[in-house]
Design a protein around this motif. Structure first.
Motif, short mmCIF file in Angstrom:
data_model
loop_
_atom_site.label_atom_id
_atom_site.label_comp_id
_atom_site.label_asym_id
_atom_site.label_seq_id
_atom_site.Cartn_x
_atom_site.Cartn_y
_atom_site.Cartn_z
N LEU A 55 0.86 -1.18 0.00
CA LEU A 55 0.00 0.00 0.00
C LEU A 55 0.89 1.23 0.00
O LEU A 55 1.70 1.42 0.92
N THR A 56 0.76 2.07 -1.02
CA THR A 56 1.47 3.34 -1.06
C THR A 56 0.65 4.35 -0.27
O THR A 56 -0.54 4.55 -0.55
N LEU A 57 1.27 4.96 0.72
CA LEU A 57 0.55 5.84 1.64
C LEU A 57 0.21 7.18 0.99
O LEU A 57 1.08 7.89 0.50
N LYS A 58 -1.09 7.49 1.00
CA LYS A 58 -1.62 8.74 0.49
C LYS A 58 -2.09 9.57 1.69
O LYS A 58 -2.18 9.06 2.82
N PRO A 59 -2.41 10.85 1.47
CA PRO A 59 -2.87 11.68 2.59
C PRO A 59 -4.03 11.07 3.39
O PRO A 59 -4.08 11.19 4.62
N GLU A 60 -4.93 10.38 2.71
CA GLU A 60 -6.07 9.78 3.41
C GLU A 60 -5.71 8.57 4.25
O GLU A 60 -6.53 8.06 5.01
N HIS A 61 -4.47 8.09 4.15
CA HIS A 61 -3.99 6.96 4.96
C HIS A 61 -3.24 7.43 6.21
O HIS A 61 -2.70 6.61 6.94
N LEU A 62 -3.19 8.73 6.45
CA LEU A 62 -2.37 9.28 7.53
C LEU A 62 -3.21 9.68 8.74
O LEU A 62 -4.39 9.98 8.62
N ASN A 63 -2.55 9.74 9.90
CA ASN A 63 -3.20 10.23 11.11
C ASN A 63 -2.97 11.73 11.26
O ASN A 63 -2.37 12.37 10.38
N LEU A 87 -0.89 13.28 12.92
CA LEU A 87 0.53 13.64 13.02
C LEU A 87 1.27 13.44 11.69
O LEU A 87 2.49 13.57 11.64
N GLY A 88 0.53 13.07 10.64
CA GLY A 88 1.15 12.90 9.34
C GLY A 88 1.87 11.58 9.16
O GLY A 88 2.70 11.43 8.28
N ARG A 89 1.57 10.62 10.01
CA ARG A 89 2.18 9.28 9.94
C ARG A 89 1.11 8.28 9.51
O ARG A 89 -0.09 8.56 9.58
N ALA A 90 1.54 7.09 9.09
CA ALA A 90 0.58 6.06 8.69
C ALA A 90 -0.41 5.81 9.82
O ALA A 90 -0.02 5.57 10.96
N HIS A 91 -1.68 5.91 9.51
CA HIS A 91 -2.74 5.65 10.50
C HIS A 91 -2.72 4.16 10.84
O HIS A 91 -2.44 3.32 9.97
N GLY A 92 -3.02 3.85 12.07
CA GLY A 92 -3.08 2.45 12.48
C GLY A 92 -4.02 1.62 11.63
O GLY A 92 -3.77 0.44 11.37
N SER A 103 5.52 7.41 6.46
CA SER A 103 5.05 8.72 6.01
C SER A 103 4.40 8.65 4.64
O SER A 103 4.56 7.67 3.90
N GLU A 104 3.72 9.73 4.30
CA GLU A 104 3.08 9.86 2.99
C GLU A 104 4.10 9.58 1.87
O GLU A 104 5.24 10.01 1.94
#
Length: 137
Positions: free
Chosen positions: A41-49, A51-56, A92-93
């Protein structure tokens, strides 16, 4: 609930690996072997918490999907009954989460699976996961 009469690896890759939620999130199946899968999974803005990190949820989803694909590569339909995930590092994103899942032990009706989640190209773990599957014979 048995998979259609076709190759179990194809069923795991095409049917389970491209389920509606996985497609919605953008999870890709990279590799499937008997009792093993690798997804990303490539992290996009909608995948972040916040704090700008990958959401759980994003980390959990990629681990869950990897174990589901691996568990369904054995020729019978499988559902995950329980999952435990330990978060160890962030992502990160723009980074690509890669989850590898493999069988720890598979019995007639249940299986134990493990998954390791990393940022592609880095050795450190983002998370480790363990799941229990039920196999519908």
């Amino acid at each position: 609930m048995k998979p259609p009469d076709r190759d179990p690896l194809e069923y795991a890759r095409e049917t389970v690996g491209r389920d509606p939620m996985a497609r919605h999130l953008g999870i890709e199946v990279l590799e499937v072997r008997e009792g093993f899968s690798r997804v990303a999974l490539t992290l996009k803005p909608e995948h972040l918490n916040a704090l700008g990190r990958a959401h759980g949820i994003a980390v959990f989803s990629v681990a869950d999907q990897a174990m589901a694909v691996a568990a369904n590569s054995l020729g019978v339909s499988a559902l995950l009954l329980e999952v435990k995930l330990n978060y160890l590092n962030g992502a990160s994103e723009g980074e690509r989460l890669v989850a590898e899942a493999r069988a720890v032990e598979v019995k007639r009706k249940i299986g134990l699976w493990s998954a390791e989640i990393r940022v592609e190209g880095r050795p450190e773990l983002v998370a480790v996961c363990q799941g229990m599957s039920y196999h519908k014979a």
